[in-house]
Design a protein around this motif. Structure first.
Motif, PDB file in Angstrom:
ATOM      1  N   ILE A  75       8.464 -27.465  -9.183  1.00 16.36           N
ATOM      2  CA  ILE A  75       9.919 -26.698  -9.228  1.00 16.36           C
ATOM      3  C   ILE A  75      10.126 -25.632  -9.790  1.00 16.36           C
ATOM      4  O   ILE A  75      10.515 -24.464  -9.407  1.00 16.36           O
ATOM      5  N   GLU A  76       9.484 -25.590 -11.089  1.00 12.49           N
ATOM      6  CA  GLU A  76       9.189 -24.340 -11.832  1.00 12.49           C
ATOM      7  C   GLU A  76       8.700 -23.096 -11.322  1.00 12.49           C
ATOM      8  O   GLU A  76       9.129 -22.134 -11.038  1.00 12.49           O
ATOM      9  N   ARG A  77       7.543 -23.322 -10.661  1.00 14.19           N
ATOM     10  CA  ARG A  77       6.921 -22.350  -9.572  1.00 14.19           C
ATOM     11  C   ARG A  77       7.626 -21.873  -8.695  1.00 14.19           C
ATOM     12  O   ARG A  77       7.716 -20.756  -8.331  1.00 14.19           O
ATOM     13  N   LEU A  78       8.169 -23.040  -7.907  1.00 18.00           N
ATOM     14  CA  LEU A  78       8.982 -22.591  -6.707  1.00 18.00           C
ATOM     15  C   LEU A  78      10.186 -21.709  -7.150  1.00 18.00           C
ATOM     16  O   LEU A  78      10.596 -20.627  -6.363  1.00 18.00           O
ATOM     17  N   SER A 123       5.079 -13.544   5.050  1.00 13.64           N
ATOM     18  CA  SER A 123       4.007 -14.574   4.367  1.00 13.64           C
ATOM     19  C   SER A 123       4.568 -15.259   3.147  1.00 13.64           C
ATOM     20  O   SER A 123       4.258 -16.328   2.972  1.00 13.64           O
ATOM     21  N   PHE A 124       5.185 -14.287   2.273  1.00 12.82           N
ATOM     22  CA  PHE A 124       5.843 -14.720   0.915  1.00 12.82           C
ATOM     23  C   PHE A 124       6.870 -15.963   1.255  1.00 12.82           C
ATOM     24  O   PHE A 124       6.647 -16.779   0.819  1.00 12.82           O
ATOM     25  N   SER A 148       8.543 -21.766   1.855  1.00 11.15           N
ATOM     26  CA  SER A 148       8.885 -23.001   2.635  1.00 11.15           C
ATOM     27  C   SER A 148       8.062 -23.896   2.696  1.00 11.15           C
ATOM     28  O   SER A 148       8.322 -25.000   2.426  1.00 11.15           O
ATOM     29  N   SER A 149       6.595 -23.544   2.419  1.00  8.60           N
ATOM     30  CA  SER A 149       5.376 -24.548   2.346  1.00  8.60           C
ATOM     31  C   SER A 149       5.832 -25.324   0.958  1.00  8.60           C
ATOM     32  O   SER A 149       5.442 -26.508   0.991  1.00  8.60           O
TER      33      SER A 149
END
Length: 135
Positions: free
Chosen positions: A116-119, A92-93, A98-99
């Motif tokens: 982008i930072e959170r990704l 799930s993570f 991917s989402s």
């Protein structure tokens, strides 16, 4: 080693409460460790892995943002999400990552920078999980 009281709270539950030797926190301005007698501080938490050391053992907990407060009463972490590593649904993570990647082209400017930072933080957690699982 001197101990101190630590509470980890998320909207869903009290994820941890007890006496600990040390807590390592993923801070927005850099990771930091808290020991007994730490100076009072309030810090913002970034998505990452929080490590609790108590009685010679370590527990790793995935946190997805929040606040940490060190006071004379101990350490309190108010996490947006807190999941013990063994309870994390890795598939799930990965789907969440991917989402997030798929939605990047929809964003521009500051919103794109924040996404982008959170990704990057999520991918760092994913990397830490995969390397930790091998040890």
């Amino acid at each position: 080693m001197a101990t101190f009281h630590f509470d980890l709270v998320s909207p869903e539950k009290l994820a941890f409460s007890g006496e600990v030797d040390q807590v390592d926190i993923p801070g927005v301005e850099g990771d930091f460790g808290v020991l007994a007698g730490h100076a009072p501080v309030v810090a913002t938490i970034r998505p990452g892995i929080l490590t609790v050391t108590a009685a010679g053992s370590q527990q790793k907990i995935v946190v997805l943002g929040g606040l940490a407060e060190v006071s004379d009463k101990g350490l309190t972490v108010l996490a947006d999400v807190a999941t013990a590593l063994p309870e994390l649904d890795v598939a799930s993570f990965a789907e969440t990552i991917s989402s997030m990647e798929a939605k990047l082209p929809e964003k521009v400017g500051d919103e794109l920078d924040r996404a982008i930072e959170r990704l990057d933080h999520y991918k760092s957690i994913q990397h830490q999980i995969s390397t930790t699982a091998m040890h």
